[in-house]
Structures are given as structure tokens and as C-alpha cells.
Design an enzyme around this catalytic site. Structure first.
Site, PDB file in Angstrom:
ATOM      1  N   SER A 176       0.935  -1.216  -0.042  1.00 20.30           N
ATOM      2  CA  SER A 176      -0.114   0.120  -0.030  1.00 20.30           C
ATOM      3  C   SER A 176       0.958   1.143   0.137  1.00 20.30           C
ATOM      4  O   SER A 176       1.914   1.141  -0.659  1.00 20.30           O
ATOM      5  CB  SER A 176      -1.078   0.064   1.080  1.00 20.30           C
ATOM      6  OG  SER A 176      -1.928   1.188   1.192  1.00 20.30           O
ATOM      7  N   TYR A 190      -4.971   8.727  -6.460  1.00 18.92           N
ATOM      8  CA  TYR A 190      -3.911   7.761  -5.782  1.00 18.92           C
ATOM      9  C   TYR A 190      -4.133   7.487  -4.370  1.00 18.92           C
ATOM     10  O   TYR A 190      -4.302   6.361  -3.757  1.00 18.92           O
ATOM     11  CB  TYR A 190      -2.409   8.261  -5.918  1.00 18.92           C
ATOM     12  CG  TYR A 190      -1.460   7.557  -5.247  1.00 18.92           C
ATOM     13  CD1 TYR A 190      -1.313   6.240  -5.966  1.00 18.92           C
ATOM     14  CD2 TYR A 190      -0.760   8.061  -4.442  1.00 18.92           C
ATOM     15  CE1 TYR A 190      -0.107   5.213  -5.422  1.00 18.92           C
ATOM     16  CE2 TYR A 190       0.193   7.167  -3.916  1.00 18.92           C
ATOM     17  CZ  TYR A 190       0.569   6.046  -4.381  1.00 18.92           C
ATOM     18  OH  TYR A 190       1.518   5.137  -3.975  1.00 18.92           O
ATOM     19  N   LYS A 194      -5.830   4.010  -2.680  1.00 21.28           N
ATOM     20  CA  LYS A 194      -5.054   3.343  -1.720  1.00 21.28           C
ATOM     21  C   LYS A 194      -5.746   3.142  -0.522  1.00 21.28           C
ATOM     22  O   LYS A 194      -5.704   1.993   0.193  1.00 21.28           O
ATOM     23  CB  LYS A 194      -3.849   3.980  -1.591  1.00 21.28           C
ATOM     24  CG  LYS A 194      -2.598   3.612  -2.790  1.00 21.28           C
ATOM     25  CD  LYS A 194      -2.362   2.328  -2.804  1.00 21.28           C
ATOM     26  CE  LYS A 194      -1.103   2.252  -3.794  1.00 21.28           C
ATOM     27  NZ  LYS A 194      -0.895   0.727  -3.974  1.00 21.28           N
TER      28      LYS A 194
END
Length: 265
Positions: A176, A190, A194
């Protein structure tokens, strides 16, 4: 922007913050039994993924399967790993984590997998660091297709495989990012994807019968990877040793990490 001064980059509650690997997680000291086992990793030919491959090879794993889009980096990684660790069989496949039929085909052909490490990521929105409203819907959809939907698909296909001959629980170790718990300019797709990916792994961990498969997400540190080089000036961040996430991934596959099942570390 100075990333070192962003909130929660180094959480205050963490008393010991490691920037280099250390003896406790060394592949030579780990309690992970690598004999006869297979690792499948996405984006394992470069950066953090390659370091993870090296650490598992040092631990004595029998086979490493690498999925990555570019044939050139796959060939280079296979040659380098083969020379350094001749007792580990390295196989490579050119594929994107979001190419669902291809991923299914590869996993079924590989057959037995003990450790799955989804390391592939899309951070297309970081380029240019645009405000959230200036991103295109298609771009955000593409990021989620790799980071969340692609993650779901590869884990689902992995879970459909029969038990391995080596025995013992399997592991899913999702690479991660600290971005899942922070804000920085241009990172809306992004960072949020995540965070969603971490939640996906948590749900897999709690839904799967205990003892069959262990699930983890982990923040690999601030590593000067090719992705970072494209998006972040080098002097903005105190960069850390790429061996740290490699060795830590092996430790997560060991019985010592069982208490962290389903968590983001």
C-alpha cells in the site's frame, strides 16, 4: 511542497521509526518457511517489488512469478535474480493487473501459489499535481481499475486456487502507501484508491475462514523508486532503504505476523 512537513508523514505515536532494514526482519532470521513455496508478485521487476523478490529469494523460496507490463524490465529482473539466486526459479509474464482475463489465465496456469503480493499501482493523477476538480473522470476510473478493482480480481482468483502441496496458511501481502492516510496536492485518485484498497484487504481478511489465508496491507516507506522520481523532487523527502519493505514482506509471511491479519501496517 515539503513532504517532510506534511501531517502524519511520520506518526507521532510511533516511538521507533525504521528507515533501514534490521536483524529482526532479516530473511536469514525469519521464521517464514520458504522451502518448496511459490511467490507471485505484480510489479516485481523494479523498485520495491524487485526488493521484495530479492528478500524472498534470500529466504530460500523455491519459485518467484513476476507480472509486469514491460517485457524489457521483466527480462532484466529475471536475469539478475537468476544469477544472484540460482536455486530460485524465476518466471515472468507481461501483464497489467487490470487485464482481468490475462491475470486469471496466468494464475490458473501457475497452479500453486503460497504468497501473493499485489505491488502494482497507478498514480497517474500525481503527474502535474492538478487540483482534484481538474482530473478527468476517465483518469480516476483508470486509477481505481488498477489499485482497487485489479487488486480485488487478483486476490479473488488467488483464493480460488486449491491448497498448496507445501501446506500451511497462504498469505496476501498488499503493498500500500502512506498516501492512503494523508493528503497531498494532486493525489486525490492515488490517495483515495489506496485507502479503498486497504479496506478491500481488511474485508478479505475478516471474511476468510481463520487459518486458511492471512491478509496484510503495509506502507513500504518513502522509497526513491522510478515512480517517485517522476513525481517528487529528491530533496523533498528523507528517503529510506528499499531493502526495508523487501525484508518486512518476508516477515509478514511468517507466523510472527499472524496477529496483524487484516490490518494496515
Amino acid at each position: 511542497m515539503d513532504f517532510k512537513n506534511l501531517p502524519h508523514f511520520r506518526p507521532a505515536e510511533i516511538k521507533t521509526y525504521r528507515s533501514d532494514t534490521y536483524d529482526r526482519i532479516s530473511p536469514s532470521a525469519t521464521k517464514f518457511d520458504a522451502k518448496g513455496k511459490t511467490l507471485l508478485i505484480t510489479a516485481g521487476a523494479t523498485g520495491i517489488g524487485y526488493s521484495i523478490c530479492e528478500s524472498f529469494a534470500k529466504a530460500g523460496i523455491a519459485r518467484i512469478i513476476i507480472l509486469q507490463r514491460r517485457e524489457s524490465v521483466l527480462a532484466a529482473a529475471k536475469e539478475a535474480l537468476g544469477k544472484a539466486y540460482p536455486t530460485t526459479l524465476v518466471e515472468t509474464y507481461a501483464a497489467s493487473q487490470s487485464d482481468f482475463p490475462r491475470v486469471t489465465e496466468i494464475i490458473q496456469s501457475v497452479g500453486e501459489i503460497d504468497v501473493l503480493i499485489p505491488c502494482a499501482t497507478s498514480a497517474a493523477d500525481l503527474e502535474g499535481m492538478k487540483p482534484t476538480r481538474d482530473n478527468k473522470t476517465e483518469q480516476i476510473a483508470d486509477i481505481y481499475m488498477v489499485n482497487v478493482v485489479g487488486l480485488f480480481h487478483i486476490v479473488r482468483e488467488f483464493l480460488a486456487l486449491p491448497s498448496t502441496a507445501s501446506g500451511g496458511p497462504k498469505s496476501v501481502i498488499h503493498v500500500s502507501s502512506n498516501a492512503s492516510q494523508m493528503y497531498f496536492p494532486g493525489g486525490s485518485g492515488y490517495c483515495s484508491s489506496k485507502a479503498a484498497a486497504n479496506q478491500m484487504i481488511t474485508h478479505f481478511g475478516f471474511d476468510e475462514p481463520k487459518g486458511n489465508v492471512k491478509f496484510y496491507s503495509f506502507h513500504p516507506g518513502a522509497i526513491w523508486t522510478p515512480l517517485a522520481q517522476k513525481n517528487v523532487p529528491k530533496d523533498m523527502v528523507v528517503w529510506e532503504d528499499v531493502k526495508l519493505p523487501g525484508d518486512f514482506a518476508v516477515w509478514l509471511a511468517s507466523p510472527e505476523a499472524d496477529f496483524l491479519n487484516g490490518r494496515f501496517v
